[in-house]
Scaffold this motif. Structure first.
Motif, PDB file in Angstrom:
ATOM      1  N   ARG A 194     -23.317  41.630 -16.227  1.00  0.00           N
ATOM      2  CA  ARG A 194     -23.423  42.594 -15.124  1.00  0.00           C
ATOM      3  C   ARG A 194     -24.356  41.966 -14.091  1.00  0.00           C
ATOM      4  O   ARG A 194     -25.558  41.888 -14.299  1.00  0.00           O
ATOM      5  CB  ARG A 194     -23.976  43.923 -15.631  1.00  0.00           C
ATOM      6  CG  ARG A 194     -24.114  45.020 -14.573  1.00  0.00           C
ATOM      7  CD  ARG A 194     -24.857  46.211 -15.139  1.00  0.00           C
ATOM      8  NE  ARG A 194     -24.974  47.286 -14.172  1.00  0.00           N
ATOM      9  CZ  ARG A 194     -25.838  48.293 -14.273  1.00  0.00           C
ATOM     10  NH1 ARG A 194     -26.663  48.357 -15.327  1.00  0.00           N
ATOM     11  NH2 ARG A 194     -25.892  49.227 -13.346  1.00  0.00           N
ATOM     12  N   ILE A 195     -23.799  41.491 -13.000  1.00  0.00           N
ATOM     13  CA  ILE A 195     -24.515  40.666 -12.029  1.00  0.00           C
ATOM     14  C   ILE A 195     -24.996  41.540 -10.878  1.00  0.00           C
ATOM     15  O   ILE A 195     -24.182  42.115 -10.135  1.00  0.00           O
ATOM     16  CB  ILE A 195     -23.605  39.537 -11.511  1.00  0.00           C
ATOM     17  CG1 ILE A 195     -23.117  38.667 -12.678  1.00  0.00           C
ATOM     18  CG2 ILE A 195     -24.328  38.698 -10.467  1.00  0.00           C
ATOM     19  CD1 ILE A 195     -21.953  37.772 -12.323  1.00  0.00           C
ATOM     20  N   ILE A 196     -26.308  41.635 -10.729  1.00  0.00           N
ATOM     21  CA  ILE A 196     -26.913  42.500  -9.712  1.00  0.00           C
ATOM     22  C   ILE A 196     -27.648  41.626  -8.709  1.00  0.00           C
ATOM     23  O   ILE A 196     -28.500  40.821  -9.071  1.00  0.00           O
ATOM     24  CB  ILE A 196     -27.884  43.504 -10.366  1.00  0.00           C
ATOM     25  CG1 ILE A 196     -27.127  44.388 -11.365  1.00  0.00           C
ATOM     26  CG2 ILE A 196     -28.591  44.355  -9.302  1.00  0.00           C
ATOM     27  CD1 ILE A 196     -28.026  45.134 -12.329  1.00  0.00           C
ATOM     28  N   VAL A 253     -23.148  44.877  -7.195  1.00  0.00           N
ATOM     29  CA  VAL A 253     -22.973  44.680  -8.634  1.00  0.00           C
ATOM     30  C   VAL A 253     -21.603  44.051  -8.856  1.00  0.00           C
ATOM     31  O   VAL A 253     -20.584  44.601  -8.439  1.00  0.00           O
ATOM     32  CB  VAL A 253     -23.090  46.005  -9.420  1.00  0.00           C
ATOM     33  CG1 VAL A 253     -22.935  45.732 -10.913  1.00  0.00           C
ATOM     34  CG2 VAL A 253     -24.424  46.688  -9.126  1.00  0.00           C
ATOM     35  N   ASP A 254     -21.586  42.880  -9.483  1.00  0.00           N
ATOM     36  CA  ASP A 254     -20.351  42.169  -9.774  1.00  0.00           C
ATOM     37  C   ASP A 254     -20.253  41.917 -11.278  1.00  0.00           C
ATOM     38  O   ASP A 254     -21.187  42.188 -12.028  1.00  0.00           O
ATOM     39  CB  ASP A 254     -20.319  40.831  -9.020  1.00  0.00           C
ATOM     40  CG  ASP A 254     -20.276  41.007  -7.515  1.00  0.00           C
ATOM     41  OD1 ASP A 254     -19.216  41.386  -6.999  1.00  0.00           O
ATOM     42  OD2 ASP A 254     -21.314  40.768  -6.857  1.00  0.00           O
ATOM     43  N   GLY A 255     -19.100  41.392 -11.699  1.00  0.00           N
ATOM     44  CA  GLY A 255     -18.925  41.058 -13.103  1.00  0.00           C
ATOM     45  C   GLY A 255     -18.542  42.258 -13.940  1.00  0.00           C
ATOM     46  O   GLY A 255     -17.859  43.177 -13.476  1.00  0.00           O
ATOM     47  N   ASP A 256     -19.000  42.271 -15.171  1.00  0.00           N
ATOM     48  CA  ASP A 256     -18.670  43.307 -16.151  1.00  0.00           C
ATOM     49  C   ASP A 256     -19.659  44.463 -16.014  1.00  0.00           C
ATOM     50  O   ASP A 256     -20.856  44.303 -16.269  1.00  0.00           O
ATOM     51  CB  ASP A 256     -18.758  42.706 -17.554  1.00  0.00           C
ATOM     52  CG  ASP A 256     -18.384  43.690 -18.648  1.00  0.00           C
ATOM     53  OD1 ASP A 256     -18.250  44.897 -18.368  1.00  0.00           O
ATOM     54  OD2 ASP A 256     -18.252  43.242 -19.807  1.00  0.00           O
ATOM     55  N   PRO A 257     -19.195  45.663 -15.610  1.00  0.00           N
ATOM     56  CA  PRO A 257     -20.123  46.785 -15.426  1.00  0.00           C
ATOM     57  C   PRO A 257     -20.847  47.187 -16.705  1.00  0.00           C
ATOM     58  O   PRO A 257     -21.914  47.815 -16.644  1.00  0.00           O
ATOM     59  CB  PRO A 257     -19.232  47.912 -14.904  1.00  0.00           C
ATOM     60  CG  PRO A 257     -17.842  47.531 -15.292  1.00  0.00           C
ATOM     61  CD  PRO A 257     -17.807  46.046 -15.302  1.00  0.00           C
ATOM     62  N   ASN A 258     -20.295  46.812 -17.853  1.00  0.00           N
ATOM     63  CA  ASN A 258     -20.933  47.121 -19.133  1.00  0.00           C
ATOM     64  C   ASN A 258     -21.559  45.883 -19.782  1.00  0.00           C
ATOM     65  O   ASN A 258     -21.931  45.918 -20.959  1.00  0.00           O
ATOM     66  CB  ASN A 258     -19.897  47.729 -20.090  1.00  0.00           C
ATOM     67  CG  ASN A 258     -19.321  49.029 -19.556  1.00  0.00           C
ATOM     68  OD1 ASN A 258     -20.063  49.915 -19.137  1.00  0.00           O
ATOM     69  ND2 ASN A 258     -17.995  49.128 -19.540  1.00  0.00           N
TER      70      ASN A 258
END
Length: 262
Positions: free
Chosen positions: A49-51, A15-20
């Motif tokens: 939120r990049i998964i 998971v990258d980016g903004d967690p929210n």
């Protein structure tokens, strides 16, 4: 790097980016792992939120014995998103990842609010072609398919650079059972009827030099979904996010903006 234990299989994910942020999920192609998207990620807009994850039998995920069914691959994605409490994501699937995307969208409308179907189709190839490939791998390993696959995956200009060897090496180092398992899943999948019933925002992306899922095949699938949009990337093959990461990310950004996801 994290592992999700979902029972039958353990999936490696990131998971990258903004967690929210607004969730966007990426499912990659046969013979690749989640690094497929590495070059493109820096070009994506903020607020996501990049998964990403490795499907069963690929990358750092566990390797159940082959063959696999498409239903199992869809259940894997479904279970991962449930574990991560993901709802209303944009699901980006490339090649077999696009088949997973279609199956998940049909099954879990709560998880998927929009689709990006990249270099994929409702049905990819015919069973006899996939059987020939599986026979070749069983006799000579994935190496037996590698050179022909590079010609289908990449434009001629990209194949003149040493960068294409990274993807050749990635392909031949995937677990044989995982590769064979996913070949069997593709061979047994025909989503024309269920995909034609989908009613959600959809972007189709094709590469003009894609030898695995040619543009007309991608377009035919995208046109099954009313209101969908189709984009052709010139001078790109089966993995346009590798060859033209900034341009690919721009298509995603425009789509995410159009549907109000960002």
């Amino acid at each position: 790097m994290q592992i999700a234990d979902i029972g039958e299989v353990q999936l490696h994910y990131r998971v990258d980016g903004d967690p929210n942020g607004a969730p966007i999920v990426f499912a990659n192609s046969l013979g690749t792992d989640l690094r497929l998207w590495d070059a493109m990620l820096p070009h994506l807009p903020a607020g996501l939120r990049i998964i990403r994850y490795d499907k069963r039998g690929h990358g750092l995920s566990s390797q159940p014995p082959a063959p696999y069914s498409m239903g199992a691959l869809v259940r894997d994605a479904e279970a991962l998103l449930d574990l991560l409490d993901v709802r209303d994501c944009v699901f980006v699937g490339l090649s077999i990842g696009g088949l997973i995307a279609q199956g998940l969208a049909v099954k879990r409308m709560d998880q998927v609010r929009a689709l990006v179907l990249s270099n994929t189709a409702a049905k990819i190839g015919i069973p006899s072609i996939w059987q020939d490939r599986m026979d070749a791998v069983q006799q000579g390993g994935i190496e037996a398919l590698a050179d022909a696959t590079m010609e289908r995956w990449f434009s001629k200009s990209f194949r003149t650079t040493p960068d294409h060897l990274l993807w050749r090496n990635m392909m031949v180092r995937q677990p044989v059972d995982g590769y064979l398992g996913c070949c069997a899943a593709i061979s047994g999948t025909d989503f024309y009827t269920p995909t034609s019933g989908l009613r959600l925002p959809t972007l189709g992306i094709a590469g003009s030099e894609d030898g695995s899922t040619p543009p007309d095949l991608v377009r035919e699938t995208i046109e099954l979904i009313p209101g969908s949009k189709f984009e052709l990337m010139r001078r790109a093959g089966h993995l346009p996010c590798v060859e033209q990461p900034a341009e690919y990310a721009a298509l995603l950004r425009d789509f995410l903006t159009d549907i109000g996801h960002i």
